[in-house]
Design a protein around this motif. Structure first.
Motif, PDB file in Angstrom:
ATOM      1  N   VAL A 192      -3.947   1.234   6.446  1.00 29.67           N
ATOM      2  CA  VAL A 192      -4.501   1.059   5.002  1.00 29.67           C
ATOM      3  C   VAL A 192      -5.270  -0.500   5.146  1.00 29.67           C
ATOM      4  O   VAL A 192      -6.365  -0.551   4.498  1.00 29.67           O
ATOM      5  CB  VAL A 192      -3.596   0.868   4.150  1.00 29.67           C
ATOM      6  CG1 VAL A 192      -3.853   0.298   2.728  1.00 29.67           C
ATOM      7  CG2 VAL A 192      -2.988   2.395   3.946  1.00 29.67           C
ATOM      8  N   MET A 193      -4.736  -1.413   5.754  1.00 31.17           N
ATOM      9  CA  MET A 193      -5.326  -2.553   5.681  1.00 31.17           C
ATOM     10  C   MET A 193      -6.772  -2.513   6.484  1.00 31.17           C
ATOM     11  O   MET A 193      -7.711  -3.350   5.823  1.00 31.17           O
ATOM     12  CB  MET A 193      -4.252  -3.743   6.385  1.00 31.17           C
ATOM     13  CG  MET A 193      -3.140  -4.062   5.694  1.00 31.17           C
ATOM     14  SD  MET A 193      -3.380  -4.553   3.949  1.00 31.17           S
ATOM     15  CE  MET A 193      -4.266  -6.223   4.330  1.00 31.17           C
ATOM     16  N   GLN A 246     -10.363  -3.380   4.530  1.00 30.86           N
ATOM     17  CA  GLN A 246     -10.882  -4.298   4.857  1.00 30.86           C
ATOM     18  C   GLN A 246     -12.547  -3.888   5.146  1.00 30.86           C
ATOM     19  O   GLN A 246     -13.483  -4.519   4.709  1.00 30.86           O
ATOM     20  CB  GLN A 246     -10.379  -4.954   6.085  1.00 30.86           C
ATOM     21  CG  GLN A 246     -11.355  -6.126   6.760  1.00 30.86           C
ATOM     22  CD  GLN A 246     -10.661  -6.652   8.027  1.00 30.86           C
ATOM     23  OE1 GLN A 246      -9.739  -6.322   8.490  1.00 30.86           O
ATOM     24  NE2 GLN A 246     -11.577  -7.324   8.642  1.00 30.86           N
ATOM     25  N   ALA A 247     -12.442  -2.720   5.778  1.00 23.89           N
ATOM     26  CA  ALA A 247     -13.898  -2.413   5.825  1.00 23.89           C
ATOM     27  C   ALA A 247     -14.564  -2.020   4.736  1.00 23.89           C
ATOM     28  O   ALA A 247     -15.945  -2.361   4.567  1.00 23.89           O
ATOM     29  CB  ALA A 247     -13.792  -0.849   6.893  1.00 23.89           C
ATOM     30  N   ILE A 248     -13.983  -1.376   3.685  1.00 20.77           N
ATOM     31  CA  ILE A 248     -14.615  -1.057   2.395  1.00 20.77           C
ATOM     32  C   ILE A 248     -15.033  -2.519   1.905  1.00 20.77           C
ATOM     33  O   ILE A 248     -16.065  -2.538   1.311  1.00 20.77           O
ATOM     34  CB  ILE A 248     -13.634  -0.347   1.585  1.00 20.77           C
ATOM     35  CG1 ILE A 248     -13.571   1.167   2.267  1.00 20.77           C
ATOM     36  CG2 ILE A 248     -14.298  -0.070   0.409  1.00 20.77           C
ATOM     37  CD1 ILE A 248     -14.564   2.000   2.381  1.00 20.77           C
ATOM     38  N   GLU A 249     -14.147  -3.424   1.550  1.00 15.89           N
ATOM     39  CA  GLU A 249     -14.475  -4.523   0.731  1.00 15.89           C
ATOM     40  C   GLU A 249     -15.413  -5.215   1.539  1.00 15.89           C
ATOM     41  O   GLU A 249     -16.134  -6.267   0.756  1.00 15.89           O
ATOM     42  CB  GLU A 249     -12.975  -5.458   0.850  1.00 15.89           C
ATOM     43  CG  GLU A 249     -11.957  -4.529  -0.068  1.00 15.89           C
ATOM     44  CD  GLU A 249     -10.644  -5.481   0.063  1.00 15.89           C
ATOM     45  OE1 GLU A 249     -10.563  -6.399   0.855  1.00 15.89           O
ATOM     46  OE2 GLU A 249      -9.663  -4.883  -0.684  1.00 15.89           O
ATOM     47  N   GLU A 250     -15.636  -5.152   2.477  1.00 13.75           N
ATOM     48  CA  GLU A 250     -16.908  -6.163   3.337  1.00 13.75           C
ATOM     49  C   GLU A 250     -18.178  -5.376   3.631  1.00 13.75           C
ATOM     50  O   GLU A 250     -18.894  -5.788   4.236  1.00 13.75           O
ATOM     51  CB  GLU A 250     -16.266  -6.308   4.895  1.00 13.75           C
ATOM     52  CG  GLU A 250     -15.186  -7.555   4.853  1.00 13.75           C
ATOM     53  CD  GLU A 250     -14.587  -7.657   6.235  1.00 13.75           C
ATOM     54  OE1 GLU A 250     -15.066  -6.922   7.108  1.00 13.75           O
ATOM     55  OE2 GLU A 250     -13.641  -8.467   6.402  1.00 13.75           O
ATOM     56  N   GLY A 251     -18.094  -4.196   2.832  1.00 21.60           N
ATOM     57  CA  GLY A 251     -19.320  -3.537   2.877  1.00 21.60           C
ATOM     58  C   GLY A 251     -19.640  -2.573   4.209  1.00 21.60           C
ATOM     59  O   GLY A 251     -20.828  -2.018   4.397  1.00 21.60           O
ATOM     60  N   VAL A 291      -4.602   5.445  -2.114  1.00 22.17           N
ATOM     61  CA  VAL A 291      -4.378   4.105  -1.656  1.00 22.17           C
ATOM     62  C   VAL A 291      -5.588   3.131  -1.445  1.00 22.17           C
ATOM     63  O   VAL A 291      -5.750   1.805  -1.695  1.00 22.17           O
ATOM     64  CB  VAL A 291      -3.614   3.587  -0.338  1.00 22.17           C
ATOM     65  CG1 VAL A 291      -2.386   4.540  -0.530  1.00 22.17           C
ATOM     66  CG2 VAL A 291      -4.652   4.353   0.933  1.00 22.17           C
ATOM     67  N   ILE A 292      -6.703   3.856  -1.322  1.00 23.44           N
ATOM     68  CA  ILE A 292      -8.138   3.282  -1.407  1.00 23.44           C
ATOM     69  C   ILE A 292      -9.122   3.982  -2.152  1.00 23.44           C
ATOM     70  O   ILE A 292      -9.880   4.770  -1.990  1.00 23.44           O
ATOM     71  CB  ILE A 292      -8.668   3.130   0.083  1.00 23.44           C
ATOM     72  CG1 ILE A 292      -7.608   2.718   1.015  1.00 23.44           C
ATOM     73  CG2 ILE A 292     -10.093   2.001   0.062  1.00 23.44           C
ATOM     74  CD1 ILE A 292      -8.118   2.890   2.650  1.00 23.44           C
ATOM     75  N   PRO A 293      -9.113   3.743  -3.452  1.00 25.87           N
ATOM     76  CA  PRO A 293      -9.839   4.663  -4.397  1.00 25.87           C
ATOM     77  C   PRO A 293     -11.344   4.723  -4.514  1.00 25.87           C
ATOM     78  O   PRO A 293     -11.921   5.350  -4.886  1.00 25.87           O
ATOM     79  CB  PRO A 293      -9.301   3.969  -5.892  1.00 25.87           C
ATOM     80  CG  PRO A 293      -8.715   2.699  -5.562  1.00 25.87           C
ATOM     81  CD  PRO A 293      -8.095   2.891  -4.236  1.00 25.87           C
ATOM     82  N   GLN A 294     -11.649   3.636  -3.821  1.00 24.28           N
ATOM     83  CA  GLN A 294     -13.387   3.313  -3.500  1.00 24.28           C
ATOM     84  C   GLN A 294     -13.726   4.367  -2.489  1.00 24.28           C
ATOM     85  O   GLN A 294     -14.954   4.558  -2.490  1.00 24.28           O
ATOM     86  CB  GLN A 294     -13.488   1.834  -3.009  1.00 24.28           C
ATOM     87  CG  GLN A 294     -12.913   0.813  -3.875  1.00 24.28           C
ATOM     88  CD  GLN A 294     -11.563   0.331  -3.002  1.00 24.28           C
ATOM     89  OE1 GLN A 294     -10.844   1.134  -2.939  1.00 24.28           O
ATOM     90  NE2 GLN A 294     -11.483  -1.035  -2.775  1.00 24.28           N
ATOM     91  N   VAL A 295     -12.792   5.031  -1.693  1.00 25.88           N
ATOM     92  CA  VAL A 295     -13.464   5.903  -0.842  1.00 25.88           C
ATOM     93  C   VAL A 295     -13.591   7.612  -1.273  1.00 25.88           C
ATOM     94  O   VAL A 295     -12.890   7.649  -2.203  1.00 25.88           O
ATOM     95  CB  VAL A 295     -12.306   5.887   0.310  1.00 25.88           C
ATOM     96  CG1 VAL A 295     -12.753   7.191   1.536  1.00 25.88           C
ATOM     97  CG2 VAL A 295     -12.156   4.794   1.168  1.00 25.88           C
ATOM     98  N   CYS A 296     -14.701   8.040  -1.137  1.00 24.21           N
ATOM     99  CA  CYS A 296     -15.376   9.114  -1.750  1.00 24.21           C
ATOM    100  C   CYS A 296     -15.108  10.388  -0.397  1.00 24.21           C
ATOM    101  O   CYS A 296     -15.425   9.955   0.619  1.00 24.21           O
ATOM    102  CB  CYS A 296     -16.721   9.076  -2.002  1.00 24.21           C
ATOM    103  SG  CYS A 296     -16.869   7.783  -3.510  1.00 24.21           S
TER     104      CYS A 296
END
Length: 375
Positions: free
Chosen positions: A325-326, A330-335, A369-374
């Motif tokens: 999850v981390m 990290q990948a998503i938050e850093e674009g 756990v990572i709602p930003q992921v589509c």
């Protein structure tokens, strides 16, 4: 130092001469690889009786005005039992020889000529008869006395590959002598190629040629995940060659392997990171270096492929654990782009219920756990 008659900066990278570094374990191949490519990329660690490098690493080397491709191989141990890590490593090194025109055979001059050095020499004569081999007496900085080096050189002649070159991969001693040995060999090789291998239509680098067109710039793809989820198998499948050692043993990949391939007219650099350790802070030796190197490669990647094990997911309550999850967050938050790969699905083909459980559970849990992921 006499200059080369070939401008290697204008040679198509695919046509540069290729050298493979060979020798028994712990003679300094990775240290020489790092010096030649001018960055600390291969893991270097003193592990008597063990191997740090187990895979084939590749880079573009610079030595004076020479440019060439260099392959860092695992230590050869010809007496390895069939099916062991070392036996598979020997097989992999042998397969890569077909891509090489030259070899640097390293020996540790402080140890003197060892029986295993002689065995490696015999192996090279059998499997690399068409490759020009140069013997390099590494760690010569400790034997500066003329008489001692002369005696060591005489002993190295027993290997049957001509005059050895005294070097120190750590300090840079002997790099000028290595240049003088390689220059005429490389010139002869290049003069045999059409147009001397020059890329006359487009001498600029790939990045310069595609500047301003982001759709054509090279992509960096990092393959990450826990040990033994199949990262190396995935990399080998994408490259369609046995570049990385695979097997049931945990922790086979220690270096982060960087490889290049073309997809849809775009260059992709693949990085297979060493397995993410459960207790990174407690790992010592090569394993701790692997963790540090893996994290560095994550920082450079445009896209992160997180590999999960379908069989383990089917047997557990969760699809991803805290560390996975981390990595994803990290990948998503850093674009960076994130691709979730569920590997080993073929192991569930005979159990439709488990197969459906995995296919349903993974996207649901990741989106929780990572709602930003589509999807």
């Amino acid at each position: 130092m006499k200059q080369s008659r070939v401008d290697f900066t204008k040679v198509d990278a695919a046509l540069l001469p290729t050298i493979i570094l060979v020798g028994r374990p712990n003679v300094g191949k990775s240290a020489l690889f790092n010096r030649l490519i001018r960055r600390r990329e291969a893991l270097v660690y003193n592990t008597p009786g063990d191997h740090v490098t187990r895979d084939i690493r590749e880079g573009v080397a610079k030595l004076g005005d020479l440019r060439f491709r260099v392959l860092d191989s695992a230590g050869l141990e010809t007496a390895a039992t069939s099916g062991s890590i070392l036996a598979r490593t020997v097989d992999m090194t042998g397969n890569v020889l077909v891509r090489s025109q030259f070899a640097i055979f390293l020996i540790d001059v402080r140890d003197g000529l060892q029986p295993l050095d002689l065995e490696v020499g015999q192996w090279l004569r059998k499997h690399a008869s068409g490759i020009h081999t140069i013997v390099a007496m590494n760690k010569s900085e400790s034997l500066d006395e003329h008489g001692v080096l002369t005696s060591a050189a005489g002993e190295a002649h027993r290997l049957g590959f001509g005059d050895p070159v005294a070097i120190s991969a750590e300090t840079g001693l002997g790099m000028a002598e290595l240049y003088e040995t390689l220059r005429p060999l490389f010139e002869e090789y290049m003069f045999q190629l059409p147009n001397n291998g020059l890329n006359e239509d487009d001498p600029t680098s790939e990045a310069e040629a595609n500047e301003g067109d982001e759709s054509k710039l090279p992509l960096q793809l990092a393959i990450v995940g826990r040990p033994n989820v199949g990262k190396s198998t995935l990399l080998n499948a994408l490259l369609q060659e046995q570049r990385v050692l695979v097997g049931p043993e945990s922790g086979l990949t220690r270096d982060s392997i960087r490889a290049k391939f073309q997809f849809d007219n775009r260059t992709v650099y693949l990085v297979d990171t060493a397995g993410w350790m459960e207790r990174a802070g407690k790992e010592k030796g090569p394993s701790s270096l692997s963790v540090v190197q893996s994290r560095k490669n994550l920082m450079r990647a445009h896209i992160v492929a997180l590999v999960l094990d379908a069989e383990k997911i089917a047997k557990s309550k969760n699809s991803v654990d805290h560390q996975e999850v981390m990595i994803a967050r990290q990948a998503i938050e850093e674009g960076r782009g994130l691709v979730v790969v569920v590997n080993k699905m073929d192991l569930l083909r005979e159990n439709q219920r488990l197969l459906e459980k995995v296919m349903d559970a993974v996207p649901k849990e990741i989106q929780t756990v990572i709602p930003q992921v589509c999807f």
